[in-house]
Design a protein around this motif. Structure first.
Motif, PDB file in Angstrom:
ATOM      1  N   THR A   1       0.863  -1.176   0.000  1.00 18.55           N
ATOM      2  CA  THR A   1       0.000   0.000   0.000  1.00 18.55           C
ATOM      3  C   THR A   1       0.896   1.220   0.000  1.00 18.55           C
TER       4      THR A   1
ATOM      5  N   TYR B   1      -2.347   8.728   2.855  1.00 16.88           N
ATOM      6  CA  TYR B   1      -3.791   8.591   3.067  1.00 16.88           C
ATOM      7  C   TYR B   1      -4.229   7.131   2.950  1.00 16.88           C
ATOM      8  N   GLU B   2      -3.758   6.436   1.917  1.00 14.42           N
ATOM      9  CA  GLU B   2      -4.123   5.034   1.713  1.00 14.42           C
ATOM     10  C   GLU B   2      -3.610   4.174   2.873  1.00 14.42           C
ATOM     11  N   SER B   3      -2.415   4.486   3.339  1.00 15.48           N
ATOM     12  CA  SER B   3      -1.831   3.736   4.455  1.00 15.48           C
ATOM     13  C   SER B   3      -2.624   3.953   5.737  1.00 15.48           C
TER      14      SER B   3
ATOM     15  N   GLU C   1      -0.751   7.963  -9.168  1.00 17.63           N
ATOM     16  CA  GLU C   1      -0.835   6.865  -8.214  1.00 17.63           C
ATOM     17  C   GLU C   1       0.527   6.544  -7.617  1.00 17.63           C
TER      18      GLU C   1
ATOM     19  N   ARG D   1      -0.768   1.880 -14.140  1.00 16.01           N
ATOM     20  CA  ARG D   1      -1.034   2.935 -13.159  1.00 16.01           C
ATOM     21  C   ARG D   1      -0.455   4.238 -13.674  1.00 16.01           C
TER      22      ARG D   1
ATOM     23  N   LYS E   1      -5.764   4.684   5.967  1.00 17.52           N
ATOM     24  CA  LYS E   1      -7.026   3.946   5.846  1.00 17.52           C
ATOM     25  C   LYS E   1      -6.819   2.470   6.170  1.00 17.52           C
ATOM     26  N   LEU E   2      -5.757   1.875   5.627  1.00 20.90           N
ATOM     27  CA  LEU E   2      -5.502   0.462   5.890  1.00 20.90           C
ATOM     28  C   LEU E   2      -5.181   0.227   7.361  1.00 20.90           C
TER      29      LEU E   2
ATOM     30  N   GLY F   1       1.250   5.508  -0.153  1.00 21.41           N
ATOM     31  CA  GLY F   1       0.605   6.788   0.091  1.00 21.41           C
ATOM     32  C   GLY F   1       0.197   6.949   1.539  1.00 21.41           C
TER      33      GLY F   1
END
Length: 155
Positions: free
Chosen positions: A37, A41-43, A111, A107, A45-46, A39
């Motif tokens: 994962t 923000y993405e991290s 991304e 991608r 969230k996870l 980023g």
């Protein structure tokens, strides 16, 4: 420097190069297996949804003057520490871009834009490399380096 100090410095440099290569191989393998994962923000969230699936958090920055990024790092480090997730700070964002941007041509650049935080989520992803990076982090913590650091070499 004394000969002993030169010898010790050479050993440390070779160890860091070895761990750097192991980290590079681990990240590439994890990306190919869709276990990476990328980023902030993405991290986040996870980590909020499934922290138990994360085995390694890599925080990458070359610019220590970015206050907002350092605040994000502090929060991520605290969360990872509270949840027993191994943390590693690296410099060499350009090297990470070289490694990870070319692997998935489908991608777009956006991304791949945020490589400041990466989470490895599969404990079986190149296990020997994960173990080598984890051992380095444990050894660094024993030497009172709360968040181990590593410099990735340009190629």
């Amino acid at each position: 420097m004394t000969p002993e100090e030169v010898f010790a410095a050479n050993i440390i440099e070779k160890r860091m190069q070895s761990v750097g290569l192991a980290l590079e191989e681990l990240l590439v393998t994890a990306q190919k297996q869709d276990c990476l994962t990328m980023g902030i923000y993405e991290s986040a969230k996870l980590l909020n949804a499934d922290p138990d699936s994360v085995v390694l958090c890599v925080l990458a920055a070359d610019d220590e003057d970015d206050v907002a990024l350092q605040i994000h790092f502090t929060l991520l480090q605290s969360f990872c520490c509270d949840n027993g997730i191994t943390i590693l700070r690296v410099s060499g964002v350009h090297r990470l871009q070289q490694l990870l941007a070319g692997l998935d041509a489908n991608r777009n650049q956006e991304e791949h834009g945020d490589l400041h935080c990466m989470l490895v989520t599969n404990p079986q992803a190149d296990h020997c490399r994960l173990q080598e990076v984890g051992t380095y982090c444990q050894e660094s913590r024993r030497l009172d380096q709360w968040v181990p650091e590593l410099v990735l070499q340009e190629r």
